[in-house]
Enzyme design. Structure first.
Site, PDB file in Angstrom:
ATOM      1  N   SER A  24      38.900  59.089  26.017  1.00 33.92           N
ATOM      2  CA  SER A  24      39.049  57.844  26.793  1.00 33.92           C
ATOM      3  C   SER A  24      37.955  56.834  26.452  1.00 33.92           C
ATOM      4  O   SER A  24      37.898  55.760  27.050  1.00 33.92           O
ATOM      5  CB  SER A  24      39.034  58.155  28.292  1.00 33.92           C
ATOM      6  OG  SER A  24      37.866  58.870  28.643  1.00 33.92           O
ATOM      7  N   THR A 156      62.673  23.361  52.959  1.00 35.56           N
ATOM      8  CA  THR A 156      63.147  24.737  53.115  1.00 35.56           C
ATOM      9  C   THR A 156      64.317  24.825  52.152  1.00 35.56           C
ATOM     10  O   THR A 156      65.006  23.824  51.901  1.00 35.56           O
ATOM     11  CB  THR A 156      63.624  25.049  54.554  1.00 35.56           C
ATOM     12  OG1 THR A 156      64.743  24.207  54.840  1.00 35.56           O
ATOM     13  CG2 THR A 156      62.526  24.784  55.582  1.00 35.56           C
ATOM     14  N   HIS A 157      64.555  25.986  51.584  1.00 32.60           N
ATOM     15  CA  HIS A 157      65.599  26.157  50.552  1.00 32.60           C
ATOM     16  C   HIS A 157      65.395  25.186  49.392  1.00 32.60           C
ATOM     17  O   HIS A 157      66.358  24.804  48.737  1.00 32.60           O
ATOM     18  CB  HIS A 157      67.010  25.972  51.118  1.00 32.60           C
ATOM     19  CG  HIS A 157      67.240  26.687  52.415  1.00 32.60           C
ATOM     20  ND1 HIS A 157      67.735  27.966  52.478  1.00 32.60           N
ATOM     21  CD2 HIS A 157      67.014  26.315  53.695  1.00 32.60           C
ATOM     22  CE1 HIS A 157      67.826  28.349  53.750  1.00 32.60           C
ATOM     23  NE2 HIS A 157      67.383  27.360  54.514  1.00 32.60           N
ATOM     24  N   SER A 278      54.299  20.135  22.712  1.00 34.92           N
ATOM     25  CA  SER A 278      55.296  20.910  21.969  1.00 34.92           C
ATOM     26  C   SER A 278      55.085  20.690  20.485  1.00 34.92           C
ATOM     27  O   SER A 278      54.709  19.593  20.049  1.00 34.92           O
ATOM     28  CB  SER A 278      56.694  20.457  22.376  1.00 34.92           C
ATOM     29  OG  SER A 278      57.622  20.751  21.356  1.00 34.92           O
ATOM     30  N   ASN A 286      53.611  20.225  28.800  1.00 36.07           N
ATOM     31  CA  ASN A 286      54.125  21.434  29.451  1.00 36.07           C
ATOM     32  C   ASN A 286      53.111  22.079  30.401  1.00 36.07           C
ATOM     33  O   ASN A 286      51.923  22.129  30.110  1.00 36.07           O
ATOM     34  CB  ASN A 286      54.545  22.457  28.396  1.00 36.07           C
ATOM     35  CG  ASN A 286      55.756  21.990  27.606  1.00 36.07           C
ATOM     36  OD1 ASN A 286      56.606  21.282  28.131  1.00 36.07           O
ATOM     37  ND2 ASN A 286      55.819  22.372  26.349  1.00 36.07           N
ATOM     38  N   GLU A 291      52.521  28.426  34.463  1.00 35.14           N
ATOM     39  CA  GLU A 291      53.516  29.382  33.949  1.00 35.14           C
ATOM     40  C   GLU A 291      52.857  30.708  33.594  1.00 35.14           C
ATOM     41  O   GLU A 291      53.407  31.788  33.847  1.00 35.14           O
ATOM     42  CB  GLU A 291      54.223  28.797  32.722  1.00 35.14           C
ATOM     43  CG  GLU A 291      55.212  27.709  33.077  1.00 35.14           C
ATOM     44  CD  GLU A 291      55.721  26.935  31.858  1.00 35.14           C
ATOM     45  OE1 GLU A 291      56.672  26.176  32.015  1.00 35.14           O
ATOM     46  OE2 GLU A 291      55.159  27.089  30.749  1.00 35.14           O
ATOM     47  N   LYS A 326      42.125  54.119  34.728  1.00 31.71           N
ATOM     48  CA  LYS A 326      41.209  53.043  34.367  1.00 31.71           C
ATOM     49  C   LYS A 326      41.855  51.829  33.694  1.00 31.71           C
ATOM     50  O   LYS A 326      41.530  50.697  34.076  1.00 31.71           O
ATOM     51  CB  LYS A 326      40.039  53.604  33.559  1.00 31.71           C
ATOM     52  CG  LYS A 326      38.996  54.232  34.518  1.00 31.71           C
ATOM     53  CD  LYS A 326      37.959  55.075  33.860  1.00 31.71           C
ATOM     54  CE  LYS A 326      38.422  56.456  33.470  1.00 31.71           C
ATOM     55  NZ  LYS A 326      38.910  57.283  34.600  1.00 31.71           N
TER      56      LYS A 326
HETATM   57  N1  ARG Z   1      37.220  60.905  31.108  1.00 32.13           N
HETATM   58  C1  ARG Z   1      37.570  61.629  32.281  1.00 32.13           C
HETATM   59  C2  ARG Z   1      38.344  60.692  33.226  1.00 32.13           C
HETATM   60  O1  ARG Z   1      38.266  59.536  33.072  1.00 32.13           O
HETATM   61  C3  ARG Z   1      36.362  62.122  32.981  1.00 32.13           C
HETATM   62  C4  ARG Z   1      36.619  63.283  33.883  1.00 32.13           C
HETATM   63  C5  ARG Z   1      36.910  64.483  33.102  1.00 32.13           C
HETATM   64  N2  ARG Z   1      37.074  65.610  33.934  1.00 32.13           N
HETATM   65  C6  ARG Z   1      37.662  66.731  33.521  1.00 32.13           C
HETATM   66  N3  ARG Z   1      37.787  67.681  34.397  1.00 32.13           N
HETATM   67  N4  ARG Z   1      38.154  66.854  32.329  1.00 32.13           N
HETATM   68  O2  ARG Z   1      39.047  61.144  34.125  1.00 32.13           O
END
Ligand code: ARG
Length: 458
Positions: A24, A156-157, A278, A286, A291, A326
């Site tokens: 990660s 309204t509407h 454009s 625009n 948007e 995350k």
């Molecule tokens: N990178 C992991 C996460 O974001 C950290 C926790 C890892 N824990 C584990 N038991 N493998 O969740």
């Protein structure tokens, strides 16, 4: 291949492809400042629990500080083999101070560690968002103050309904963003609770003073069940929901800005600086910014659903699924923090075309309710008054005229109650000031609203 930190029990090393798939670090590296902050506090708690000598604590804190500088200068080398930010920092720590680095993980698991980092991250994001939301509310009040004596059709509407002061329209959105701020403050309360000290799931075998840790890390309290603490992501969901609500409000505002600035309405003037032309049609201006706000609402609401689906059906306690919390959390924060300053600028700079709006509110029988209420004041039941004014609308439409073009003779044919005062009930400006009570579109109610808001925004 080198053995992993946790590799002791394995005969074979991990597949490289799987290692890359499960890492990660590419997205959780932004937790580095929070992880370092947490590590320093945790080292102090270990020292307080007599698990680290003072000299060891000092060496650890010095090394952590060094890593912090490396990170800030973009010199901290992160390796995918170290999986995530926690292991990368631990590895760097051991490069700097050797075996002592291994003491920092005493009684701690990455499970309570990552939960703590994520809460620290969300807390900071909320505080940043709250500051910007305050600016946004101020921008709405600012533009409301410029438009207290200007009028527009309230719809309204999406059909013209009753005249309102333009200030009232601005202040309506301010109310929404005030509620958003309230939602973020509520979220902050549930976020700012410390899970650290929960260990992997069962608590720790060491005397870690969790309240002391909470104090060091600025948490208002500590979680009460270790099993829940390591798997709870409610704070992230609350946060994503608060961001989604904020964007829904911004999107509603955007939609109105797009409509009112369209050629059909021509009522709202967008600042050149915030518009796009454009590539083929030279005349185009625009409304890309509103948007984009509207479009990004889909994205952040997707983040909320993403997280909801992750936690649905998860057994206790930590599961690797939770690593996927995350990206949506970070993205919702990024989107809110990027949109807010742009929204402030847009709100400050939009202008209304008052002559177009003046013409608009002169059309469409927008004071029909006032005319009916005028008859009610003279004793007629409202339903009858409604019917009479309805028939006047029909008559005017047939003659292609509006209420104020009617003669007293024409009116008297519908009801003997009409007198020459009826003209003042066809005036949109007078209509707004006839509105009574807190929160209405009358000038006095709007001035009171602004006074209250300024007090609230200090
Ligand atoms: N990178 C992991 C996460 O974001 C950290 C926790 C890892 N824990 C584990 N038991 N493998 O969740």
């Amino acid at each position: 291949m080198k053995q992993r930190t946790w590799g002791g029990r394995f005969r074979k090393s991990q597949s490289k492809k799987f290692m890359e798939y499960s890492a990660s670090i590419n997205f959780d590296k932004r937790l580095a400042p929070f992880d370092l902050f947490q590590n320093a506090a945790y080292a102090k708690a270990l020292h307080k629990a007599k698990l680290l000598k003072k000299s060891e604590l000092d060496r650890l804190l010095g090394a952590l500080n060094g890593i912090k500088t490396e990170f800030e200068k973009g010199r901290l080398k992160l390796r995918i083999e170290d999986e995530d930010i926690h292991m990368n920092i631990e590895r760097r720590l051991s490069e700097k101070i050797g075996a002592l680095a291994g003491k920092l993980h005493t009684g701690r698991s990455r499970n309570d560690q990552v939960a703590t980092d994520a809460r620290l991250y969300a807390r900071e994001a909320i505080n940043d968002i709250l500051k910007l939301l305050e600016n946004l509310q101020k921008a709405f009040v600012q533009n409301a103050e410029k438009n207290i004596d200007a009028f527009m059709p309230g719809c309204t509407h999406l059909q013209p309904a009753q005249p309102i002061r333009i200030a009232h329209w601005f202040l309506a959105y301010r109310e929404m963003f005030a509620r958003d701020a309230e939602r973020f403050r509520e979220t902050l309360k549930r976020t700012n609770v410390l899970p650290l000290g929960s260990g992997a799931l069962a608590g720790t075998n060491f005397d870690i003073d969790r309240k002391y840790l909470a104090g060091l890390l600025g948490f208002d309290g500590i979680t009460q069940n270790s099993l829940d603490a390591v798997s709870d992501r409610d704070f992230a969901l609350d946060f994503c929901y608060a961001v989604s609500m904020f964007f829904s409000h911004l999107s509603r505002f955007s939609e109105e800005v797009v409509i009112f600035s369209s050629a059909e309405w021509g009522a709202l003037i967008l600042p050149d600086e915030l518009c796009t032309g454009s590539s083929i049609m030279p005349q185009k201006k625009n409304p890309d910014l509103p948007e984009l706000f509207r479009g990004k609402t889909g994205r952040v609401t997707g983040n909320l659903f993403n997280l909801l689906m992750i936690v649905k059906g998860l057994p206790l306690a930590y599961n690797k699924d939770l690593q996927e919390d995350k990206p949506p959390l970070f993205d919702s924060a990024d989107q809110a923090l990027a949109a807010l300053p742009m929204a402030v600028e847009l709100v400050k700079k939009i202008k209304f075309n008052k002559s177009v709006l003046k013409k608009r509110i002169g059309e469409n029988f927008i004071t029909a309710v006032d005319l009916a209420d005028y008859l009610v004041q003279k004793g007629l039941p409202f339903r009858e008054a409604h019917g009479i004014v309805g028939s006047l609308v029909r008559e005017c439409e047939e003659l292609s005229i509006t209420f104020s073009d009617l003669t007293l003779g024409q009116l008297k044919k519908r009801s003997g109650l009409f007198d020459k005062k009826f003209l003042s009930y066809c005036d949109p400006a007078l209509s707004t000031d006839r509105k009574k009570g807190v929160g209405s579109t009358s000038k006095s109610a709007i001035l009171a609203q602004i006074k209250r808001i300024k007090r609230e925004l200090k």
